[in-house]
Every structure is written in C-alpha cells, then in structure tokens.
Scaffold this motif. Structure first.
Motif, PDB file in Angstrom:
ATOM      1  N   LYS A 208      -6.932 -88.047  42.942  1.00 45.45           N
ATOM      2  CA  LYS A 208      -8.204 -87.322  42.765  1.00 45.45           C
ATOM      3  C   LYS A 208      -8.184 -85.976  43.352  1.00 45.45           C
ATOM      4  CE  LYS A 208     -10.592 -91.739  42.683  1.00 45.45           C
ATOM      5  NZ  LYS A 208     -11.665 -92.576  43.316  1.00 45.45           N
ATOM      6  N   TYR A 209      -7.040 -85.592  43.890  1.00 40.70           N
ATOM      7  CA  TYR A 209      -7.036 -84.254  44.556  1.00 40.70           C
ATOM      8  C   TYR A 209      -7.157 -83.185  43.621  1.00 40.70           C
ATOM      9  CZ  TYR A 209      -4.787 -86.208  48.824  1.00 40.70           C
ATOM     10  OH  TYR A 209      -4.382 -86.897  49.816  1.00 40.70           O
ATOM     11  N   THR A 210      -7.658 -81.832  44.041  1.00 36.10           N
ATOM     12  CA  THR A 210      -8.099 -80.651  43.214  1.00 36.10           C
ATOM     13  C   THR A 210      -6.883 -79.854  43.747  1.00 36.10           C
ATOM     14  OG1 THR A 210      -9.257 -79.795  45.322  1.00 36.10           O
ATOM     15  CG2 THR A 210     -10.348 -80.990  43.829  1.00 36.10           C
ATOM     16  N   LEU A 211      -6.830 -78.764  43.182  1.00 32.30           N
ATOM     17  CA  LEU A 211      -5.637 -78.019  43.178  1.00 32.30           C
ATOM     18  C   LEU A 211      -5.419 -77.439  44.422  1.00 32.30           C
ATOM     19  CD1 LEU A 211      -5.501 -75.485  39.985  1.00 32.30           C
ATOM     20  CD2 LEU A 211      -3.853 -77.115  40.798  1.00 32.30           C
ATOM     21  N   ALA A 212      -6.470 -76.906  45.372  1.00 32.88           N
ATOM     22  CA  ALA A 212      -6.317 -76.425  46.695  1.00 32.88           C
ATOM     23  C   ALA A 212      -5.789 -77.463  47.556  1.00 32.88           C
ATOM     24  CB  ALA A 212      -7.785 -76.148  47.046  1.00 32.88           C
ATOM     25  N   LEU A 213      -6.096 -78.740  47.439  1.00 36.24           N
ATOM     26  CA  LEU A 213      -5.602 -79.703  48.279  1.00 36.24           C
ATOM     27  C   LEU A 213      -4.253 -80.144  47.891  1.00 36.24           C
ATOM     28  CD1 LEU A 213      -6.368 -81.543  50.790  1.00 36.24           C
ATOM     29  CD2 LEU A 213      -7.497 -83.134  48.894  1.00 36.24           C
ATOM     30  N   GLY A 214      -3.897 -80.040  46.688  1.00 37.78           N
ATOM     31  CA  GLY A 214      -2.510 -80.602  46.305  1.00 37.78           C
ATOM     32  C   GLY A 214      -1.445 -79.715  46.520  1.00 37.78           C
ATOM     33  N   ILE A 215      -1.777 -78.442  46.389  1.00 36.49           N
ATOM     34  CA  ILE A 215      -1.006 -77.285  46.801  1.00 36.49           C
ATOM     35  C   ILE A 215      -0.511 -77.519  48.129  1.00 36.49           C
ATOM     36  CG2 ILE A 215      -0.688 -75.053  47.037  1.00 36.49           C
ATOM     37  CD1 ILE A 215      -2.399 -74.266  44.834  1.00 36.49           C
ATOM     38  N   ASN A 216      -1.226 -78.142  49.267  1.00 36.68           N
ATOM     39  CA  ASN A 216      -0.920 -78.306  50.475  1.00 36.68           C
ATOM     40  C   ASN A 216       0.343 -79.142  50.606  1.00 36.68           C
ATOM     41  OD1 ASN A 216      -1.714 -77.525  53.367  1.00 36.68           O
ATOM     42  ND2 ASN A 216      -2.082 -79.834  53.219  1.00 36.68           N
ATOM     43  N   PHE A 217       0.630 -79.952  49.637  1.00 38.94           N
ATOM     44  CA  PHE A 217       1.726 -80.747  49.700  1.00 38.94           C
ATOM     45  C   PHE A 217       3.189 -80.105  49.820  1.00 38.94           C
ATOM     46  CE2 PHE A 217      -0.585 -84.156  47.744  1.00 38.94           C
ATOM     47  CZ  PHE A 217      -0.297 -85.474  48.470  1.00 38.94           C
ATOM     48  N   PHE A 218       3.070 -78.937  49.311  1.00 38.43           N
ATOM     49  CA  PHE A 218       4.250 -78.129  49.546  1.00 38.43           C
ATOM     50  C   PHE A 218       4.608 -77.496  50.969  1.00 38.43           C
ATOM     51  CE2 PHE A 218       3.889 -77.003  44.862  1.00 38.43           C
ATOM     52  CZ  PHE A 218       4.760 -77.703  44.586  1.00 38.43           C
ATOM     53  N   LYS A 219       3.408 -77.208  51.634  1.00 35.06           N
ATOM     54  CA  LYS A 219       3.414 -76.720  52.988  1.00 35.06           C
ATOM     55  C   LYS A 219       3.997 -77.906  53.923  1.00 35.06           C
ATOM     56  CE  LYS A 219      -0.383 -75.614  55.150  1.00 35.06           C
ATOM     57  NZ  LYS A 219      -1.510 -74.780  55.698  1.00 35.06           N
ATOM     58  N   SER A 220       3.281 -79.084  53.834  1.00 36.11           N
ATOM     59  CA  SER A 220       3.498 -80.602  54.546  1.00 36.11           C
ATOM     60  C   SER A 220       4.916 -80.835  54.665  1.00 36.11           C
ATOM     61  CB  SER A 220       2.387 -81.359  54.287  1.00 36.11           C
ATOM     62  OG  SER A 220       2.628 -81.825  52.916  1.00 36.11           O
ATOM     63  N   GLY A 221       5.644 -80.470  53.652  1.00 37.01           N
ATOM     64  CA  GLY A 221       7.083 -81.035  53.554  1.00 37.01           C
ATOM     65  C   GLY A 221       7.129 -82.099  52.838  1.00 37.01           C
ATOM     66  N   ALA A 222       6.150 -82.563  52.070  1.00 35.98           N
ATOM     67  CA  ALA A 222       6.156 -83.822  51.390  1.00 35.98           C
ATOM     68  C   ALA A 222       7.123 -83.508  50.306  1.00 35.98           C
ATOM     69  CB  ALA A 222       4.806 -83.916  50.775  1.00 35.98           C
ATOM     70  N   VAL A 223       7.383 -82.527  49.604  1.00 35.74           N
ATOM     71  CA  VAL A 223       8.386 -82.213  48.656  1.00 35.74           C
ATOM     72  C   VAL A 223       9.649 -81.340  49.292  1.00 35.74           C
ATOM     73  CG1 VAL A 223       8.785 -81.137  46.303  1.00 35.74           C
ATOM     74  CG2 VAL A 223       6.626 -81.770  47.041  1.00 35.74           C
ATOM     75  N   GLY A 224      10.722 -82.198  49.711  1.00 33.87           N
ATOM     76  CA  GLY A 224      11.829 -81.709  50.409  1.00 33.87           C
ATOM     77  C   GLY A 224      11.661 -82.002  51.879  1.00 33.87           C
ATOM     78  N   ALA A 225      12.629 -81.524  52.512  1.00 38.59           N
ATOM     79  CA  ALA A 225      12.728 -82.039  54.060  1.00 38.59           C
ATOM     80  C   ALA A 225      11.998 -80.883  54.760  1.00 38.59           C
ATOM     81  CB  ALA A 225      14.143 -81.885  54.510  1.00 38.59           C
ATOM     82  N   ILE A 226      11.865 -79.594  54.274  1.00 39.66           N
ATOM     83  CA  ILE A 226      11.313 -78.558  54.948  1.00 39.66           C
ATOM     84  C   ILE A 226      10.083 -78.053  53.973  1.00 39.66           C
ATOM     85  CG2 ILE A 226      13.196 -78.017  56.204  1.00 39.66           C
ATOM     86  CD1 ILE A 226      13.868 -75.823  54.389  1.00 39.66           C
ATOM     87  N   PRO A 227       9.113 -77.391  54.459  1.00 34.35           N
ATOM     88  CA  PRO A 227       8.248 -76.731  53.482  1.00 34.35           C
ATOM     89  C   PRO A 227       8.808 -75.888  52.425  1.00 34.35           C
ATOM     90  CG  PRO A 227       7.603 -76.659  55.952  1.00 34.35           C
ATOM     91  CD  PRO A 227       8.775 -76.992  55.899  1.00 34.35           C
ATOM     92  N   GLN A 228       8.254 -75.990  51.249  1.00 35.67           N
ATOM     93  CA  GLN A 228       8.785 -75.389  50.199  1.00 35.67           C
ATOM     94  C   GLN A 228       7.910 -73.773  50.089  1.00 35.67           C
ATOM     95  OE1 GLN A 228      11.686 -76.073  48.792  1.00 35.67           O
ATOM     96  NE2 GLN A 228      11.637 -77.618  50.293  1.00 35.67           N
TER      97      GLN A 228
END
Length: 281
Positions: free
Chosen positions: A224-244
C-alpha cells in the motif's frame, strides 16, 4: 544620461542577483540527475568527478524493476487525485460561504479558521493518530484522503480573498435570472476563479504526491506504500547491503517529472483563467 546609466546599473544588479538565485535553486536538481547517472561506487568514493564516467542509464531501469514501483505509483495517483477533488470541493464551498454569506458569526469563524494555521503539524499528529487508530483507519488510505474533504485553512483563505474581488453585481444579475446560490457558484463564480482553483490544485498535488510523513505513520503494508515512502527502501539498505544512492536519485528524478508536467499544464490554464477573469470588466 546619468539617469539612464543608473537604470542600467540597477538592472544589471537585479539580473545578476536573479541569475545567482536561479543557479542556487537549480543546483540540487542538477546534482540529483548527475548522481542518478553514476555507479554507487563513484558516489561513495571521495574526490570522485562530478560528471559520471561512464554514464549509467541502466540505473533508471534497475531502480524501477528491483521494487514494485508500478503499484506504488498507482497508489500515489489514487491518493493524489482523491485529495485534490476533496480539497477543491471543500475549500471552494467554505470560501464561498465566508465571502458571500453575511452572518453575525462570519468574521469570528473566519478568524478561528485562520488561527488553526498557527498550529504546527507535530502538535496534532498524535491526537489524529489516536483517533484514526480507534476507528480502525490505520493501514488504510482513509487518513490520507478523508481530511482533504474537510478543507484546508490556507486554501480557504486564498479562495475567499479571490471570491471577495469578484463584483457582487454579477451575482445579483444572475439571481434576478433565477439562479440560486449553487447555480451562481457553479455557473458564475467558478469560471472566474480558475486561476485560484488551479493554484489550489497544483499545491495540493505537490503536497499529496510528495507526502512522506503521513504514509509513514499510517501505512504498514508495503503493498500500500506510496512513491515517496517506497523510494526510502533504497536509502534504508533494503535493496543491497548498503544504501543504493544511485537508484534513490534515479527514482527521485522520475518521480519529480509529474510535478513538473502538472506545473506546466497548470501554468497554461492559469494564463487562460486570467484572460477569462478579465472579462469581468
């Protein structure tokens, strides 16, 4: 001759200041686009060149394939469109009432409305969450959409001031032709207030499209996330070991495009609205 020279110097100073201000405003956008075209290693390297070498165009494709940005974009569009509809309808009705319905408590209620603008958002954040949680609205889009149908103090103030500039003679002539209050509002007032309505719609679009805090508070399910919230996944390191950071900047660049498009479309209608309102004369 001296007056002409002073005018040239003054204009030169003004233009220089405008150029400096424009560069300062556009610099973060340029930095974001250049960062989106680099590898993550280039971004993390100290002393790396400003220009990306090589240019990684695939960052834009990878950013939108590693996460479900399609569904997040659809969620954002739904929330944004509904909030724009709710804001325009509720603020128009409230502003028209404050501008035209002369009752004893009108000024007091209007001042009370303006007083709500002095409350910081952080003050009402917890009480709002408690209320929405008790009625079962957490993890739904209702807290993001429903408040827009109850007006916005700033937009009501903006529209009310615009309504007040419209000659009341037009409404009296329409009333003599048999139009009621809603008929006057829809057929007379709204076409003349297109610039103000366009401004409200653009502001609300930017606010809802880029809203991060409200979805963060109320949405728990990632689908149910919106774009502004979903983009934060890249900063949190959820995609990869380090922030992308390269994917984050690429996704942010693409998500910025609708705001630019809406602005240019709204600018066109804004100019048309001014030409329509000039027909009052």
């Amino acid at each position: 001759m001296g007056i002409k020279l002073s005018n040239i110097i003054w204009k030169t100073i003004v233009y220089v200041l405008l150029i400096i201000g424009s560069v300062a405003m556009i610099f973060p956008l340029i930095w974001m686009v250049l960062t989106a075209l680099k590898t993550n290693l280039q971004i993390m390297t100290v002393g790396a060149p400003w220009m990306p070498k090589p240019v990684e165009w695939t960052n834009f494709v990878d950013a939108f394939t590693k996460l479900p940005f399609g569904s997040w974009t659809l969620n954002t569009v739904i929330v944004t469109v509904l909030t724009i509809i709710g804001t325009v309808i509720s603020c128009t009705l409230a502003a028209y009432g404050f501008a035209r319905f002369k009752v004893r408590e009108n000024n007091f209620l209007f001042m009370l409305l303006l007083a709500t603008m002095m409350l910081p958002g952080a003050v009402i954040m917890i009480p709002q969450y408690i209320i929405f949680n008790q009625i079962g609205w957490v993890n739904t889009y209702l807290p993001l959409i429903v408040p827009s149908f109850f007006g916005n103090a700033f937009f009501i103030f903006l529209l009310r001031q615009f309504f007040a500039t419209i000659p009341i003679d037009l409404e009296e002539a329409a009333r003599m032709d048999g139009l009621g209050p809603f008929g006057i509002l829809i057929r007379i007032i709204l076409p003349l207030t297109l610039p103000a309505l366009t401004t409200v719609a653009i502001f609300q679009f930017n606010g809802a499209w880029n809203d991060f805090m409200t979805p963060l508070i109320y949405l728990n399910d990632s689908s149910k996330y919106t774009l502004a919230l979903g983009i934060n996944f890249f900063k949190s390191g959820a995609v990869g070991a380090i922030p992308q950071w390269n994917y984050l900047m690429a996704a942010s660049t693409v998500s910025l495009l609708p705001s630019l498009i809406i602005f240019f479309i709204g600018q066109k209608y804004f100019i048309e609205g001014i030409s329509i309102s000039s027909g009052i004369k």
